[in-house]
Design an enzyme around this catalytic site. Structure first.
Site, PDB file in Angstrom:
ATOM      1  N   SER A 101      72.152 -20.410  -2.680  1.00 30.70           N
ATOM      2  CA  SER A 101      72.753 -20.697  -3.991  1.00 30.70           C
ATOM      3  C   SER A 101      73.738 -19.641  -4.482  1.00 30.70           C
ATOM      4  O   SER A 101      74.346 -19.823  -5.538  1.00 30.70           O
ATOM      5  CB  SER A 101      71.656 -20.890  -5.034  1.00 30.70           C
ATOM      6  OG  SER A 101      71.040 -22.158  -4.869  1.00 30.70           O
ATOM      7  N   LYS A 104      77.062 -20.935  -5.340  1.00 28.88           N
ATOM      8  CA  LYS A 104      77.363 -21.477  -6.666  1.00 28.88           C
ATOM      9  C   LYS A 104      78.352 -20.595  -7.431  1.00 28.88           C
ATOM     10  O   LYS A 104      78.960 -21.039  -8.416  1.00 28.88           O
ATOM     11  CB  LYS A 104      76.079 -21.663  -7.465  1.00 28.88           C
ATOM     12  CG  LYS A 104      75.186 -22.811  -6.969  1.00 28.88           C
ATOM     13  CD  LYS A 104      73.948 -22.954  -7.839  1.00 28.88           C
ATOM     14  CE  LYS A 104      73.133 -24.209  -7.500  1.00 28.88           C
ATOM     15  NZ  LYS A 104      72.339 -24.072  -6.274  1.00 28.88           N
ATOM     16  N   SER A 159      69.529 -22.400 -11.188  1.00 30.93           N
ATOM     17  CA  SER A 159      70.125 -22.770  -9.910  1.00 30.93           C
ATOM     18  C   SER A 159      69.968 -24.261  -9.653  1.00 30.93           C
ATOM     19  O   SER A 159      69.749 -24.705  -8.522  1.00 30.93           O
ATOM     20  CB  SER A 159      69.492 -21.961  -8.771  1.00 30.93           C
ATOM     21  OG  SER A 159      70.393 -21.810  -7.698  1.00 30.93           O
TER      22      SER A 159
END
Length: 394
Positions: A101, A104, A159
């Protein structure tokens, strides 16, 4: 989602469209790995010392009195000065690894500028399809209306892959968002990154590097919205029943949860985990007038919280070593630099020629011409001919 736009907003959209065309256009050829050794200089400029970031193992250039680099177990890590872009030390900086993640960060850099936080959107069933099994979720519900800012809290704090899917749908779709993320990475000089799944979920071929993720983190700190979201430790998220519930940032160095002590001066950024990537983290902290960015990818020792303790050690070292080490590379080294050309001068002239009209359509046309001018003189001429025909027909 239905959104009303004023004529000025339409013109702004034209500018964004033009910028999008540029972002997805052919990128400048990347310099060879061995040539990425610092800022360009003239023939009489002092030659910088060669970068060491493509070498394997730990790379550092200590001066007398510099503290020793901590022995961390991560497969790859990097410590950089966010202000100058100087890399103070690194280990396997360009090793391509699954980012989880932390990807991101690139998603936010790409999508934040085109989705204002105040927009409200009712989530459809289609927008929540295709979320990977075992994904982290913030609890986005079909049929519920959310502000875009709520969804960004879901991305940065929890997340939430469900929030990413909805925002990607608003950005043009999953594949379009992945393509735009790839273009954004290239424009920032992050050449190790390959985007397959915008939420960072494990996907064949999806990789990034400690170097690239530090580039994304540094760029994010320069975006006020990104910086605010990534530094938020707690927020309220809309529930299915119309109420709200609390969410806490899973970056334990920021929130101080699960027995991990908060890091003094931490300004956030992003953590991640998948079974393939292991634990990953991009963290930034500020002391006085200095901000450091640290990337830690997949520690091989300790428990699931080792990524935070190794980041802590590297941040402590970086603040102690500042001014006592010479850089081993730069986060700006691979960034595409604009190249001057004969088309640079006509941009203003072409825009002025059209924007002299007082009506809103003329203002919007100016935005289109500016975008075309950036693509070259031939594009400007074509747009002006088309606009001339429209006026004649009107």
């Amino acid at each position: 989602m239905t959104i009303g736009f004023s004529s000025r907003a339409v013109a702004s959209a034209c500018v964004l469209c033009a910028a999008g065309v540029l972002a997805l256009g052919p990128a400048a050829p990347a310099a060879p790995a061995g040539a990425d050794h610092g800022p360009a200089g003239g023939p009489h400029a002092t030659a910088p010392r060669p970068a060491l970031l493509y070498r394997s193992g730990t790379q550092v250039r200590p001066r007398p009195g510099a503290p020793g680099v901590p022995a961390v177990s991560a497969l790859s890590w990097l410590v950089a000065d966010a202000g100058t872009g100087d890399v103070l030390a690194a280990s396997n900086a360009h090793r391509k690894l699954p980012p989880a993640s932390t990807l991101k960060t690139l998603f936010a850099l790409t999508v934040l500028p085109v989705l204002p936080g105040g927009i409200r959107h009712r989530v459809s069933e289609a927008e929540l399809t295709g979320i990977g099994a075992g994904s982290s979720l913030v609890g986005v519900a079909e049929g519920r209306s959310y502000r875009v800012s709520d969804l960004w809290h879901g991305v940065f704090l929890n997340s939430g892959n469900d929030a990413v899917h909805v925002l990607a749908a608003l950005n043009g779709g999953w594949r379009t968002t992945a393509a735009r993320m790839q273009a954004k990475a290239r424009s920032l000089g992050a050449l190790d990154t390959r985007v397959v799944s915008p939420d960072g979920y494990d996907a064949p071929g999806q990789v990034s590097s400690a170097y690239d993720l530090a580039v994304f983190g540094r760029a994010g700190l320069r975006n006020p919205d990104f910086a605010r979201y990534c530094a938020t430790a707690e927020a309220r998220f809309p529930g299915r029943d119309g109420g709200t519930y609390g969410i806490v940032n899973t970056n334990r160095l920021l929130s101080g949860t699960d027995g991990v002590a908060r890091y003094p001066g931490l300004v956030g950024i992003k953590n991640g985990y998948t079974s393939n990537a292991g634990n990953t983290l991009v963290a930034a902290a500020r002391r006085g007038d200095r901000t450091l960015v640290v990337t830690v990818l997949n520690p091989q020792a300790g428990d699931g919280f080792a990524v935070y303790e190794e980041a802590r050690e590297l941040l402590d070292w970086g603040f102690g070593a500042a001014g006592r080490v010479d850089p081993v590379g730069s986060l700006d080294a691979l960034r595409a630099r604009p190249r001057p050309g004969p088309q640079a001068t006509p941009v203003t002239a072409a825009a002025v020629a059209v924007s002299g009209h007082d009506d809103a359509p003329g203002w919007a046309e100016a935005a289109v011409v500016v975008g075309a001018a950036a693509l070259g003189g031939a594009s400007v001429a074509l747009v002006l001919r088309l606009l001339g025909r429209r006026r004649s027909a009107g």
